[in-house]
Design a protein around this motif. Structure first.
Motif, mmCIF file in Angstrom:
data_model
loop_
_atom_site.group_PDB
_atom_site.id
_atom_site.type_symbol
_atom_site.label_atom_id
_atom_site.label_comp_id
_atom_site.label_asym_id
_atom_site.label_seq_id
_atom_site.Cartn_x
_atom_site.Cartn_y
_atom_site.Cartn_z
ATOM 1 N N LEU A 114 0.823 -1.205 0.000
ATOM 2 C CA LEU A 114 0.000 0.000 0.000
ATOM 3 C C LEU A 114 0.864 1.266 0.000
ATOM 4 C CD1 LEU A 114 -2.908 -0.778 2.492
ATOM 5 C CD2 LEU A 114 -3.164 -0.106 0.116
ATOM 6 N N ALA A 115 2.168 1.104 0.092
ATOM 7 C CA ALA A 115 3.067 2.254 0.193
ATOM 8 C C ALA A 115 2.863 3.299 -0.904
ATOM 9 C CB ALA A 115 4.522 1.776 0.216
ATOM 10 N N PRO A 116 2.760 2.916 -2.193
ATOM 11 C CA PRO A 116 2.600 3.961 -3.213
ATOM 12 C C PRO A 116 1.321 4.763 -3.052
ATOM 13 C CG PRO A 116 2.286 1.793 -4.162
ATOM 14 C CD PRO A 116 2.869 1.584 -2.801
ATOM 15 N N ALA A 164 -2.823 -3.944 11.450
ATOM 16 C CA ALA A 164 -2.292 -2.631 11.830
ATOM 17 C C ALA A 164 -0.775 -2.591 11.657
ATOM 18 C CB ALA A 164 -2.667 -2.302 13.270
ATOM 19 N N ALA A 165 -0.092 -3.683 12.027
ATOM 20 C CA ALA A 165 1.361 -3.738 11.855
ATOM 21 C C ALA A 165 1.734 -3.682 10.379
ATOM 22 C CB ALA A 165 1.921 -4.997 12.504
ATOM 23 N N GLY A 166 0.965 -4.375 9.531
ATOM 24 C CA GLY A 166 1.228 -4.335 8.096
ATOM 25 C C GLY A 166 1.045 -2.941 7.519
ATOM 26 N N LEU A 167 0.001 -2.232 7.980
ATOM 27 C CA LEU A 167 -0.231 -0.870 7.513
ATOM 28 C C LEU A 167 0.863 0.075 8.014
ATOM 29 C CD1 LEU A 167 -4.101 -0.604 7.993
ATOM 30 C CD2 LEU A 167 -2.833 -0.967 5.867
ATOM 31 N N ALA A 300 -2.242 -0.117 -6.801
ATOM 32 C CA ALA A 300 -0.946 0.484 -6.485
ATOM 33 C C ALA A 300 -0.170 0.838 -7.750
ATOM 34 C CB ALA A 300 -0.127 -0.462 -5.608
ATOM 35 N N VAL A 301 -0.195 -0.071 -8.733
ATOM 36 C CA VAL A 301 0.506 0.196 -9.990
ATOM 37 C C VAL A 301 -0.159 1.343 -10.752
ATOM 38 C CG1 VAL A 301 1.087 -0.751 -12.251
ATOM 39 C CG2 VAL A 301 1.438 -2.126 -10.208
ATOM 40 N N GLY A 318 9.816 13.032 -6.948
ATOM 41 C CA GLY A 318 8.832 12.321 -7.738
ATOM 42 C C GLY A 318 8.128 11.285 -6.914
ATOM 43 N N LEU A 319 7.183 10.591 -7.530
ATOM 44 C CA LEU A 319 6.447 9.548 -6.832
ATOM 45 C C LEU A 319 7.278 8.300 -6.810
ATOM 46 C CD1 LEU A 319 3.698 8.980 -5.540
ATOM 47 C CD2 LEU A 319 2.911 8.146 -7.750
ATOM 48 N N PRO A 320 7.754 7.841 -5.651
ATOM 49 C CA PRO A 320 8.684 6.714 -5.593
ATOM 50 C C PRO A 320 8.021 5.411 -5.960
ATOM 51 C CG PRO A 320 8.775 8.035 -3.599
ATOM 52 C CD PRO A 320 7.558 8.461 -4.352
ATOM 53 N N SER A 321 8.842 4.383 -6.201
ATOM 54 C CA SER A 321 8.330 3.077 -6.575
ATOM 55 C C SER A 321 7.739 2.359 -5.381
ATOM 56 C CB SER A 321 9.467 2.243 -7.185
ATOM 57 O OG SER A 321 10.585 2.252 -6.350
ATOM 58 N N ALA A 322 7.118 1.229 -5.676
ATOM 59 C CA ALA A 322 6.121 0.667 -4.791
ATOM 60 C C ALA A 322 6.542 0.419 -3.349
ATOM 61 C CB ALA A 322 5.603 -0.623 -5.401
#
Length: 326
Positions: A114-116, A164-167, A300-301, A318-322
């Motif tokens: 979910l990072a991007p 929650a830890a994953g997020l 995400a992609v 810029g918008l970093p990769s995933a």
């Protein structure tokens, strides 16, 4: 001459692609390996502490001897180094392993991706960057996929702490790329990686001091598929193969690889992690979770491909990769 040397240090597109792909594959193996060590009696915090500390102990002296100039930073770089070590090293790995301890490896890996989406929201809310409509479609897909992966309709099986830890790992992952892309354009990746690992090791050691580690379980068997290996060997592999090497490869790739291509290559990580978790740990995702993973990663992609991606500058990254490494 200085300009020529600087250009020579920047990897070509083909080499950067290979480095990035290698980084994702190596990072992907950390989840199953760490899960096996936890099953042998180690806590998530202890595994994280040993993994980062070993990587720092091995990498920092090597960089100091082979590339001493890479460890020279200015006082103005202090916040970059602290932030990179805290978020990109300690935060990502600690929260990811906490998630792995409570939910399947594949689920934890998908959550981190979910990072991007979080980076896109950061650009919109904090930097006031206008996002195209399709970016919001991608964010909606990612949220819908998250609901499927977590199976929120099955309250009896929903592990809120694991999710929650994953997020939280995804949030730290977003910080890794915002800081890593900024730092990789100005510093030697070897020095930035070594320093980040050292900072991360100190941070995690405050939660799990060396004298509290279960040293009596170093020779305990870690079960991986039909084979067994002593815990100390698996921890060494975690430190070298799934930490130091992929961090170096990933940061080096960020100097020449567009984020749009990197985001597509990043799909290798959750796929490899899911396959390894199935082969080594017997963890298989259900059909709704597999569908959710596809929807989330597609979202995400889409965020990456459509989102703003101006040339990287100190004022407007810029918008970093995933995702970063685990």
């Amino acid at each position: 001459m200085a300009a020529v040397e600087k250009t020579a240090r920047v990897p070509t597109r083909a080499r950067a692609t290979a480095l990035n792909l290698t980084s994702w594959v190596l990072f992907a193996s950390s989840g199953p390996l760490a899960k096996a060590v936890m099953a042998a009696g180690w806590s998530a915090v202890a595994v994280t502490s040993v993994r980062i500390a070993l990587a720092a102990v091995l990498l920092v002296p090597a960089v100091a001897v082979l590339r001493p100039r890479a460890l020279r930073f200015r006082r103005a770089d202090l916040w970059l180094l602290l932030g990179y070590g805290l978020l990109g090293v300690a935060g990502v790995q600690l929260f990811f392993f906490l998630a792995v301890a409570r939910v399947p490896v594949g689920v934890a890996m998908v959550l981190v991706n979910l990072a991007p989406v979080l980076v896109a929201l950061w650009l919109r809310v904090v930097r006031r960057t206008r996002l195209p409509g399709l970016v919001w479609v991608g964010i909606g897909l990612a949220v819908a996929g998250l609901a499927l992966v977590a199976e929120i309709w099955r309250a009896d099986r929903l592990d809120l702490l694991g999710v929650a830890a994953g997020l939280a790992a995804a949030a730290c992952s977003a910080g890794y790329f915002l800081l890593g892309e900024h730092g990789a354009s100005r510093h030697d990746p070897a020095g930035l990686t070594a320093t980040g690992l050292a900072v991360g090791a100190v941070v995690v050691a405050t939660f799990s001091p060396p004298w509290t580690l279960p040293a009596n379980l170093l020779n305990a068997p870690a079960v991986l598929g039909g084979a067994q290996a002593p815990v100390w060997l698996v921890l060494l592999v975690l430190a070298v193969v799934t930490t130091a090497l992929p961090y170096l490869a990933g940061l080096s790739a960020l100097r020449a690889l567009p984020s749009t291509l990197a985001s597509v290559l990043a799909l290798v990580e959750p796929l490899v992690a899911a396959v390894l978790a199935w082969l080594l740990l017997g963890q298989a995702l259900g059909l709704p979770q597999l569908a959710g993973a596809v929807v989330l990663l597609a979202g995400a992609v889409l965020v990456q491909l459509i989102g703003p991606n101006p040339p990287t500058t100190p004022e407007q990254p810029g918008l970093p990769s995933a995702t970063p490494g685990r």
